[in-house]
Design a protein around this motif. Structure first.
Motif, PDB file in Angstrom:
ATOM      1  N   LYS A   1       0.818  -1.219   0.000  1.00  0.00           N
ATOM      2  CA  LYS A   1       0.000   0.000   0.000  1.00  0.00           C
ATOM      3  C   LYS A   1       0.851   1.268   0.000  1.00  0.00           C
ATOM      4  O   LYS A   1       0.430   2.306  -0.513  1.00  0.00           O
ATOM      5  CB  LYS A   1      -0.951  -0.014   1.197  1.00  0.00           C
ATOM      6  CG  LYS A   1      -2.034  -1.087   1.091  1.00  0.00           C
ATOM      7  CD  LYS A   1      -3.011  -1.015   2.251  1.00  0.00           C
ATOM      8  CE  LYS A   1      -4.104  -2.069   2.097  1.00  0.00           C
ATOM      9  NZ  LYS A   1      -5.094  -2.023   3.200  1.00  0.00           N
ATOM     10  N   LYS A   2       2.058   1.193   0.557  1.00  0.00           N
ATOM     11  CA  LYS A   2       2.938   2.361   0.580  1.00  0.00           C
ATOM     12  C   LYS A   2       3.444   2.722  -0.814  1.00  0.00           C
ATOM     13  O   LYS A   2       3.901   3.842  -1.042  1.00  0.00           O
ATOM     14  CB  LYS A   2       4.131   2.094   1.503  1.00  0.00           C
ATOM     15  CG  LYS A   2       3.754   1.909   2.964  1.00  0.00           C
ATOM     16  CD  LYS A   2       4.987   1.605   3.804  1.00  0.00           C
ATOM     17  CE  LYS A   2       4.619   1.378   5.263  1.00  0.00           C
ATOM     18  NZ  LYS A   2       5.815   1.034   6.087  1.00  0.00           N
ATOM     19  N   GLU A   3       3.381   1.759  -1.732  1.00  0.00           N
ATOM     20  CA  GLU A   3       3.910   1.974  -3.077  1.00  0.00           C
ATOM     21  C   GLU A   3       2.863   2.532  -4.045  1.00  0.00           C
ATOM     22  O   GLU A   3       3.214   3.029  -5.118  1.00  0.00           O
ATOM     23  CB  GLU A   3       4.425   0.644  -3.652  1.00  0.00           C
ATOM     24  CG  GLU A   3       5.435  -0.078  -2.790  1.00  0.00           C
ATOM     25  CD  GLU A   3       6.858   0.363  -3.068  1.00  0.00           C
ATOM     26  OE1 GLU A   3       7.037   1.345  -3.809  1.00  0.00           O
ATOM     27  OE2 GLU A   3       7.782  -0.282  -2.552  1.00  0.00           O
ATOM     28  N   LEU A   4       1.585   2.445  -3.685  1.00  0.00           N
ATOM     29  CA  LEU A   4       0.517   2.701  -4.648  1.00  0.00           C
ATOM     30  C   LEU A   4       0.570   4.105  -5.249  1.00  0.00           C
ATOM     31  O   LEU A   4       0.252   4.290  -6.427  1.00  0.00           O
ATOM     32  CB  LEU A   4      -0.851   2.460  -4.000  1.00  0.00           C
ATOM     33  CG  LEU A   4      -1.210   0.986  -3.768  1.00  0.00           C
ATOM     34  CD1 LEU A   4      -2.489   0.872  -2.957  1.00  0.00           C
ATOM     35  CD2 LEU A   4      -1.360   0.254  -5.098  1.00  0.00           C
ATOM     36  N   ARG A   5       0.954   5.092  -4.469  1.00  0.00           N
ATOM     37  CA  ARG A   5       0.982   6.462  -4.981  1.00  0.00           C
ATOM     38  C   ARG A   5       2.210   6.736  -5.839  1.00  0.00           C
ATOM     39  O   ARG A   5       2.282   7.764  -6.509  1.00  0.00           O
ATOM     40  CB  ARG A   5       0.943   7.456  -3.818  1.00  0.00           C
ATOM     41  CG  ARG A   5      -0.385   7.469  -3.064  1.00  0.00           C
ATOM     42  CD  ARG A   5      -0.397   8.581  -2.026  1.00  0.00           C
ATOM     43  NE  ARG A   5      -1.666   8.650  -1.313  1.00  0.00           N
ATOM     44  CZ  ARG A   5      -1.942   9.540  -0.372  1.00  0.00           C
ATOM     45  NH1 ARG A   5      -1.017  10.442  -0.033  1.00  0.00           N
ATOM     46  NH2 ARG A   5      -3.115   9.542   0.230  1.00  0.00           N
ATOM     47  N   LYS A   6       3.173   5.835  -5.807  1.00  0.00           N
ATOM     48  CA  LYS A   6       4.444   6.087  -6.487  1.00  0.00           C
ATOM     49  C   LYS A   6       4.579   5.352  -7.816  1.00  0.00           C
ATOM     50  O   LYS A   6       5.444   5.693  -8.623  1.00  0.00           O
ATOM     51  CB  LYS A   6       5.609   5.663  -5.583  1.00  0.00           C
ATOM     52  CG  LYS A   6       5.599   6.290  -4.199  1.00  0.00           C
ATOM     53  CD  LYS A   6       6.707   5.698  -3.338  1.00  0.00           C
ATOM     54  CE  LYS A   6       6.667   6.217  -1.918  1.00  0.00           C
ATOM     55  NZ  LYS A   6       7.721   5.581  -1.073  1.00  0.00           N
ATOM     56  N   ILE A   7       3.750   4.346  -8.046  1.00  0.00           N
ATOM     57  CA  ILE A   7       4.027   3.419  -9.142  1.00  0.00           C
ATOM     58  C   ILE A   7       3.885   4.025 -10.530  1.00  0.00           C
ATOM     59  O   ILE A   7       4.385   3.456 -11.500  1.00  0.00           O
ATOM     60  CB  ILE A   7       3.131   2.164  -9.044  1.00  0.00           C
ATOM     61  CG1 ILE A   7       1.654   2.552  -9.081  1.00  0.00           C
ATOM     62  CG2 ILE A   7       3.453   1.381  -7.786  1.00  0.00           C
ATOM     63  CD1 ILE A   7       0.732   1.352  -9.102  1.00  0.00           C
ATOM     64  N   PHE A   8       3.221   5.181 -10.650  1.00  0.00           N
ATOM     65  CA  PHE A   8       3.071   5.798 -11.970  1.00  0.00           C
ATOM     66  C   PHE A   8       4.181   6.805 -12.275  1.00  0.00           C
ATOM     67  O   PHE A   8       4.159   7.446 -13.319  1.00  0.00           O
ATOM     68  CB  PHE A   8       1.705   6.486 -12.080  1.00  0.00           C
ATOM     69  CG  PHE A   8       0.545   5.520 -12.029  1.00  0.00           C
ATOM     70  CD1 PHE A   8       0.230   4.734 -13.129  1.00  0.00           C
ATOM     71  CD2 PHE A   8      -0.215   5.390 -10.884  1.00  0.00           C
ATOM     72  CE1 PHE A   8      -0.831   3.839 -13.087  1.00  0.00           C
ATOM     73  CE2 PHE A   8      -1.280   4.505 -10.828  1.00  0.00           C
ATOM     74  CZ  PHE A   8      -1.587   3.723 -11.933  1.00  0.00           C
ATOM     75  N   ARG A   9       5.143   6.937 -11.360  1.00  0.00           N
ATOM     76  CA  ARG A   9       6.244   7.861 -11.602  1.00  0.00           C
ATOM     77  C   ARG A   9       7.193   7.298 -12.653  1.00  0.00           C
ATOM     78  O   ARG A   9       7.412   6.094 -12.734  1.00  0.00           O
ATOM     79  CB  ARG A   9       7.026   8.112 -10.312  1.00  0.00           C
ATOM     80  CG  ARG A   9       6.238   8.829  -9.228  1.00  0.00           C
ATOM     81  CD  ARG A   9       7.089   8.978  -7.982  1.00  0.00           C
ATOM     82  NE  ARG A   9       6.343   9.570  -6.876  1.00  0.00           N
ATOM     83  CZ  ARG A   9       6.825   9.693  -5.642  1.00  0.00           C
ATOM     84  NH1 ARG A   9       8.052   9.267  -5.368  1.00  0.00           N
ATOM     85  NH2 ARG A   9       6.090  10.232  -4.694  1.00  0.00           N
TER      86      ARG A   9
ATOM     87  N   LEU B   1       3.844   5.138 -18.816  1.00  0.00           N
ATOM     88  CA  LEU B   1       3.223   5.230 -20.134  1.00  0.00           C
ATOM     89  C   LEU B   1       1.705   5.103 -20.027  1.00  0.00           C
ATOM     90  O   LEU B   1       0.962   5.834 -20.688  1.00  0.00           O
ATOM     91  CB  LEU B   1       3.775   4.143 -21.053  1.00  0.00           C
ATOM     92  CG  LEU B   1       5.224   4.302 -21.513  1.00  0.00           C
ATOM     93  CD1 LEU B   1       5.683   3.055 -22.257  1.00  0.00           C
ATOM     94  CD2 LEU B   1       5.385   5.527 -22.398  1.00  0.00           C
ATOM     95  N   VAL B   2       1.244   4.175 -19.193  1.00  0.00           N
ATOM     96  CA  VAL B   2      -0.202   3.985 -19.007  1.00  0.00           C
ATOM     97  C   VAL B   2      -0.852   5.280 -18.538  1.00  0.00           C
ATOM     98  O   VAL B   2      -1.893   5.706 -19.068  1.00  0.00           O
ATOM     99  CB  VAL B   2      -0.468   2.849 -17.997  1.00  0.00           C
ATOM    100  CG1 VAL B   2      -1.926   2.856 -17.534  1.00  0.00           C
ATOM    101  CG2 VAL B   2      -0.123   1.498 -18.613  1.00  0.00           C
ATOM    102  N   GLN B   3      -0.260   5.918 -17.543  1.00  0.00           N
ATOM    103  CA  GLN B   3      -0.839   7.157 -17.016  1.00  0.00           C
ATOM    104  C   GLN B   3      -0.857   8.265 -18.065  1.00  0.00           C
ATOM    105  O   GLN B   3      -1.845   8.998 -18.196  1.00  0.00           O
ATOM    106  CB  GLN B   3      -0.065   7.625 -15.790  1.00  0.00           C
ATOM    107  CG  GLN B   3      -0.691   8.856 -15.128  1.00  0.00           C
ATOM    108  CD  GLN B   3       0.088   9.306 -13.918  1.00  0.00           C
ATOM    109  OE1 GLN B   3       1.238   9.712 -14.034  1.00  0.00           O
ATOM    110  NE2 GLN B   3      -0.522   9.230 -12.751  1.00  0.00           N
ATOM    111  N   ASN B   4       0.211   8.377 -18.841  1.00  0.00           N
ATOM    112  CA  ASN B   4       0.266   9.428 -19.853  1.00  0.00           C
ATOM    113  C   ASN B   4      -0.711   9.176 -20.993  1.00  0.00           C
ATOM    114  O   ASN B   4      -1.316  10.113 -21.521  1.00  0.00           O
ATOM    115  CB  ASN B   4       1.694   9.571 -20.383  1.00  0.00           C
ATOM    116  CG  ASN B   4       2.553  10.441 -19.490  1.00  0.00           C
ATOM    117  OD1 ASN B   4       2.594  11.652 -19.635  1.00  0.00           O
ATOM    118  ND2 ASN B   4       3.212   9.817 -18.530  1.00  0.00           N
TER     119      ASN B   4
END
Length: 235
Positions: free
Chosen positions: A174-182, A204-207
């Motif tokens: 859960k600590k990683e969830l906010r970071k994974i799209f960086r 790439l997915v987020q963009n």
């Protein structure tokens, strides 16, 4: 604060370069070894076919990594084809899975149709395929289950369509969830995650989602409990 962010970015970039170099060198070294074996030894046909399959796997691995870099360059330079067409999303996803079933043969991927008919959406199909490739590949690759599964479901809300990719993979802390799209970010330190990842797929997915004015979010109950990636499309 600015200095800390720049240092963090430098470390992420450095980790990416090291990992990506490893990802390029490993299949090249493997291919060289197999080719040397072919040149020095008379092999039985069964052995030839076995080694050829290994070599094809290495070529696919190289191609995948090269495509990540090319796709990143296209998206960040906004040089992708600016063509958005009215699209039946279920049909587009089904066609994608059919065309790439050889990549996911060790997993089960199911499309769960919604209750009710979906409207069409304006979609850039090459970018949408890229988004699907990253989400489905991650769900199958980062998976310790005897049979990886991915369920692609749809929820129609008054103003949005939610597409969920639900897998039975290794999960996300859960600590990683906010970071994974960086950009360049890689989850955790386990060998399964860091050795095979480039830190670009979810970026790439987020963009791609942003280009379509969609939103993407990740959910997980923790390590070993699978993951859910949800894309929200305005109706």
């Amino acid at each position: 604060v600015y200095g800390q962010k720049m240092l963090q970015l430098y470390r992420l970039q450095n980790n990416f370069i090291n990992n990506f170099t490893h990802e390029l060198k490993t299949p090249v070294t493997s291919l060289k070894l197999f080719l040397q074996t072919f040149s020095k030894h008379e092999l039985a046909r069964t052995d030839q076919l076995k080694y050829i399959q290994f070599m094809l796997s290495d070529v696919n691995r190289l191609t995948e990594n090269i495509n990540r870099i090319l796709n990143l360059a296209k998206i960040e330079s906004k040089s992708y084809a600016n063509e958005f067409v009215d699209t039946d999303l279920i049909r587009a996803i089904d066609l994608f899975l059919t065309n790439h079933q050889h990549l996911f043969h060790n997993g089960t991927i199911r499309i769960i149709p919604p209750e009710g008919k979906l409207p069409t959406f304006r979609v850039n199909l090459p970018l949408f395929d890229m988004l699907l490739m990253n989400l489905v590949t991650n769900a199958v690759k980062y998976n310790d289950a005897p049979k990886p599964t991915v369920d692609i479901g749809f929820e129609i809300r008054p103003r949005h369509l939610i597409i969920r990719f639900v897998d039975n993979g290794i999960g996300i802390d859960k600590k990683e969830l906010r970071k994974i799209f960086r950009k360049f970010y890689q989850i955790g330190r386990s060998e399964n995650m860091s050795a095979k990842g480039s830190g670009l797929g979810l970026y790439l997915v987020q963009n791609i989602a942003r280009i379509h004015k969609w939103k993407v979010a990740a959910h997980s109950q923790g390590i070993g409990k699978g993951s859910v990636f949800a894309i929200s499309l305005p109706i």
